[in-house]
Design an enzyme around this catalytic site. Structure first.
Site, PDB file in Angstrom:
ATOM      1  N   TYR A   8       0.864  -1.190   0.000  1.00  0.00           N
ATOM      2  CA  TYR A   8       0.000   0.000   0.000  1.00  0.00           C
ATOM      3  C   TYR A   8       0.897   1.235   0.000  1.00  0.00           C
ATOM      4  CZ  TYR A   8      -4.223   2.754   0.909  1.00  0.00           C
ATOM      5  OH  TYR A   8      -5.260   3.632   0.794  1.00  0.00           O
TER       6      TYR A   8
ATOM      7  N   TRP B 200     -11.143  11.624  -3.060  1.00  0.00           N
ATOM      8  CA  TRP B 200      -9.753  11.589  -2.623  1.00  0.00           C
ATOM      9  C   TRP B 200      -8.774  11.872  -3.756  1.00  0.00           C
ATOM     10  CZ3 TRP B 200      -9.803  11.625   2.451  1.00  0.00           C
ATOM     11  CH2 TRP B 200     -10.835  10.992   3.130  1.00  0.00           C
TER      12      TRP B 200
ATOM     13  N   ARG C 129      -6.848   2.768   3.183  1.00  0.00           N
ATOM     14  CA  ARG C 129      -7.592   1.509   3.120  1.00  0.00           C
ATOM     15  C   ARG C 129      -6.823   0.324   3.689  1.00  0.00           C
ATOM     16  NH1 ARG C 129     -12.289   0.949   1.074  1.00  0.00           N
ATOM     17  NH2 ARG C 129     -13.307   2.639  -0.062  1.00  0.00           N
TER      18      ARG C 129
END
Length: 199
Positions: free
Chosen positions: A8, A104, A14
């Site tokens: 990530y 976002w 998330r």
């Protein structure tokens, strides 16, 4: 024990629910954080071109909440009965539906600011009221012990409070729930040691 590699960005985002669950399970994993500059090259190598990805002995799993359910069952945090599991999933999906509405990735800052402001000012109060009513006088959202729905509330509300610091002023019960999650020793340890990021 399988080898776990979480891929990530260097942010909570998330992937944080996955990190909370690993902390709770006391499972070692590779927290592989990529830069935005590296993302175009990485994107071509992962399923559906999205992260987070959790590799389990090299097998890539995608979709953060699917990964969360997988780990939550392992941790005993998915709900004690099938009915509770449905209630837990419903709270998580409700939170995720709201968080997913924020633009976002919007590049135009003025448009982004306007949309964020509208969601935080006009839509968030209704969601918070519903969550407050759902929690009621209980200690946790579902059942009589912590579930990953409580974890997800702490993660989402942490981001929302970065955006609007007074967001929970009228919801002390939801603040107490955050504090209860953050006081679980393994979660407290993770929060203390995790990299400092805005989101």
């Amino acid at each position: 024990m399988p080898h776990y590699k979480l891929i990530y960005f260097n942010m909570r985002g998330r992937a944080e629910i996955i990190r909370y669950l690993f902390a709770y399970l006391d499972i070692q994993y590779e927290d592989h954080r990529i830069s935005q500059d590296d993302w175009p090259a990485v994107k071509q190598t992962v399923p559906f071109g999205k992260i987070p990805i959790l590799e389990v002995d090299g097998v890539p799993l995608h979709q953060s909440l699917a990964i969360g359910r997988f780990l939550a069952r392992e941790a005993g945090l998915a709900g004690k009965t099938e009915l509770e599991q449905c209630q837990v999933d419903a709270i998580i999906d409700t939170l995720d539906d709201f968080m997913s509405r924020f633009p976002w990735a919007e590049k135009k800052q003025d448009i982004k600011d306007q949309m964020f402001n509208e969601l935080l000012t006009n839509d968030a109060p209704g969601l918070l009221q519903d969550l407050d009513l759902y929690l009621g006088k209980k200690d946790w959202f579902v059942g009589n012990s912590v579930t990953w729905a409580d974890f997800y509330w702490d993660i989402c509300s942490t981001t929302l409070l970065v955006l609007k610091q007074d967001l929970l002023d009228k919801h002390p019960k939801l603040v107490v729930l955050r504090k209860k999650v953050q006081s679980i020793p393994v979660i407290a340890d993770w929060i203390k040691q995790r990299p400092e990021t805005r989101m």
